[in-house]
Structure formats: structure tokens, C-alpha cells
Design an enzyme around this catalytic site. Structure first.
Site, PDB file in Angstrom:
ATOM      1  N   GLY A  46       0.840  -1.190   0.000  1.00 18.30           N
ATOM      2  CA  GLY A  46       0.000   0.000   0.000  1.00 18.30           C
ATOM      3  C   GLY A  46       0.874   1.237   0.000  1.00 18.30           C
ATOM      4  N   GLN A  51       2.955  10.057   1.828  1.00 17.69           N
ATOM      5  CA  GLN A  51       4.265   9.396   1.928  1.00 17.69           C
ATOM      6  C   GLN A  51       5.210   9.826   0.813  1.00 17.69           C
ATOM      7  OE1 GLN A  51       2.361   5.288   2.378  1.00 17.69           O
ATOM      8  NE2 GLN A  51       4.233   5.085   3.594  1.00 17.69           N
ATOM      9  N   CYS A  91       5.747  -0.275   7.611  1.00 16.86           N
ATOM     10  CA  CYS A  91       5.410   0.933   6.853  1.00 16.86           C
ATOM     11  C   CYS A  91       6.645   1.378   6.080  1.00 16.86           C
ATOM     12  CB  CYS A  91       4.968   2.043   7.808  1.00 16.86           C
ATOM     13  SG  CYS A  91       4.530   3.574   6.959  1.00 16.86           S
ATOM     14  N   LEU A  92       6.444   1.727   4.826  1.00 13.64           N
ATOM     15  CA  LEU A  92       7.563   2.161   3.991  1.00 13.64           C
ATOM     16  C   LEU A  92       8.178   3.454   4.527  1.00 13.64           C
ATOM     17  CD1 LEU A  92       6.011   1.343   0.512  1.00 13.64           C
ATOM     18  CD2 LEU A  92       7.807   0.063   1.708  1.00 13.64           C
ATOM     19  N   HIS A 133      -4.590   1.379   7.387  1.00 12.34           N
ATOM     20  CA  HIS A 133      -3.222   1.930   7.531  1.00 12.34           C
ATOM     21  C   HIS A 133      -3.026   3.114   6.574  1.00 12.34           C
ATOM     22  CE1 HIS A 133       1.333   1.212   7.848  1.00 12.34           C
ATOM     23  NE2 HIS A 133       1.236   1.989   6.797  1.00 12.34           N
TER      24      HIS A 133
HETATM   25  O1  GNR Z   1       4.033  -2.601   2.682  1.00  8.87           O
HETATM   26  C1  GNR Z   1       3.309  -2.453   3.664  1.00  8.87           C
HETATM   27  N1  GNR Z   1       2.963  -3.547   4.394  1.00  8.87           N
HETATM   28  C2  GNR Z   1       1.998  -3.534   5.383  1.00  8.87           C
HETATM   29  C3  GNR Z   1       1.896  -4.654   6.212  1.00  8.87           C
HETATM   30  C4  GNR Z   1       0.946  -4.699   7.201  1.00  8.87           C
HETATM   31  C5  GNR Z   1       0.081  -3.645   7.367  1.00  8.87           C
HETATM   32  C6  GNR Z   1       0.164  -2.521   6.563  1.00  8.87           C
HETATM   33  C7  GNR Z   1       1.119  -2.472   5.579  1.00  8.87           C
HETATM   34  S1  GNR Z   1       1.206  -1.088   4.533  1.00  8.87           S
HETATM   35  C8  GNR Z   1       2.882  -1.101   4.087  1.00  8.87           C
HETATM   36  C9  GNR Z   1       3.169  -0.038   3.031  1.00  8.87           C
HETATM   37  C10 GNR Z   1       2.940   1.319   3.616  1.00  8.87           C
HETATM   38  O2  GNR Z   1       3.703   1.883   4.350  1.00  8.87           O
HETATM   39  N2  GNR Z   1       1.811   1.916   3.330  1.00  8.87           N
HETATM   40  O3  GNR Z   1       1.536   3.107   3.858  1.00  8.87           O
HETATM   41 NI    NI Z   2       2.592   3.166   5.759  1.00 10.78          NI
END
Ligand code: GNR
Ligand code: NI
Length: 167
Positions: A46, A51, A91-92, A133
Site C-alpha cells: 500500500g 508518503q 510501513c515504507l 493503515h
Molecule cells: O508494505 C506495507 N505492508 C503492510 C503490512 C501490514 C500492514 C500494513 C502495511 S502497509 C505497508 C506499506 C505502507 O507503508 N503503506 O503506507
Molecule cells: Ni505506511
């Protein structure tokens, strides 16, 4: 197509509340395409516009294993929710940190698609978690905000340190 730069916690731009999209035009369509490309390259499941330093309410998600299910939500809203689920999130914008977070297990979402048409979707499990998220990102909220202050402080110190190395 273009790869966008992803902001990292504790960047203050991740804390800004993103503005609703008033018109789904080519600029938004290009943004969504670039966000999908950036998400796949990361790789992630996602990505939310804040971001990549765009304060607009646009998110992209693909929880498939083979990049076969790209989804774009413009101005997403959670209309209803059911149950709770605790899953490990990453989260990235908070690289290499994984912690359990409690979310709704099932959600009903309303959003606009890339033609500007409203649609509704029922999501559960990982798709539901990911959409929640991403919507949090639109409100300036990060998954580390659900952790204890001590854990969050440790994560911030760690990322500030690695950031100094990479600059
Ligand atoms: O890549 C992502 N993996 C993830 C794993 C568990 C719950 C949410 C996520 S989202 C994250 C990518 C991201 O930072 N999206 O904002
Ligand atoms: Ni995230």
C-alpha cells in the site's frame, strides 16, 4: 511513469492532514500510476500520497502476491466496520520496523475511482488492515502512534541514527 521518493518518520510532512481531491483529473491519474509503480518497486502492499510528499487524499493498495490487484481510492471513507484483528504491520515510511497493531477486521469503504465515479467495497483481513493503515496516513497518523511512547521513542532514535548515516 516515475518512481517517487518516500518520506521517512519522523518527517513532519507525514503529520499533515491531506486535502480532499476536488476533481479526479489527469494529474491525479498520473499521481496514482506513479504511486503504484513506487509501491511495487519498494516493495509494499500500500502507499498513501502524503508518503510521497503530496498532501491529497489518494491511496493505492495491492495485497495480491503477483501484483495482479492494483486498487486506487480517492477520498476514501470508512462507512462501517466489524470485529477486530491484531496483525504485524510495517510501513515504507518507518523502514525495518514491524509491530502488532489492532484494527477493524472488516470494513465497508466508499471512495472515488480514477474516473471520478463513487464506488463502495467490503474488505476484510489484510486488505482491510492495509486500507485502514493508508487512510491513517491521510490523517497524518502512523502505525507507531498505536505503540507505547517508549517503543515509539526507541524507533524514532533508531531511524534518526540510520538517517544520519545515509545522508
Ligand atoms: O508494505 C506495507 N505492508 C503492510 C503490512 C501490514 C500492514 C500494513 C502495511 S502497509 C505497508 C506499506 C505502507 O507503508 N503503506 O503506507
Ligand atoms: Ni505506511
Amino acid at each position: 511513469m516515475a518512481l517517487l521518493k518516500i518520506l521517512h518518520y519522523p518527517d513532519e510532512r507525514l503529520r499533515v492532514r491531506a486535502r480532499p481531491v476536488e476533481r479526479v483529473d489527469d494529474e491525479i491519474r498520473v499521481l496514482a500510476e506513479d504511486m503504484l509503480e513506487t509501491m511495487y518497486a519498494a516493495p509494499g502492499i500500500g502507499l498513501a500520497a502524503p508518503q510521497v510528499d503530496v498532501a491529497k487524499r489518494v491511496i493505492v493498495v495491492d495485497v495480491s502476491e503477483d501484483k495482479s490487484d492494483p486498487r486506487v481510492f480517492v477520498n476514501p471513507e470508512i462507512l462501517a466496520h466489524e470485529g477486530q484483528i491484531k496483525t504485524e504491520e510495517g510501513c515504507l515510511s518507518v523502514p525495518a520496523i514491524y509491530e502488532k497493531v489492532t484494527r477493524y477486521e472488516r470494513i465497508r469503504v466508499r471512495a472515488l475511482d480514477l474516473r471520478g465515479e463513487p464506488f463502495e467495497l467490503e474488505a476484510e483481513d489484510l486488505l482491510a488492515v492495509c486500507i485502514q493503515h493508508e487512510i491513517d496516513h491521510l490523517d497524518g497518523k502512523l502505525f507507531v502512534d498505536y505503540l507505547s511512547e517508549l517503543k515509539r521513542k526507541r524507533i524514532r532514535k533508531k531511524l534518526e541514527k540510520t538517517r544520519r548515516h545515509t545522508l
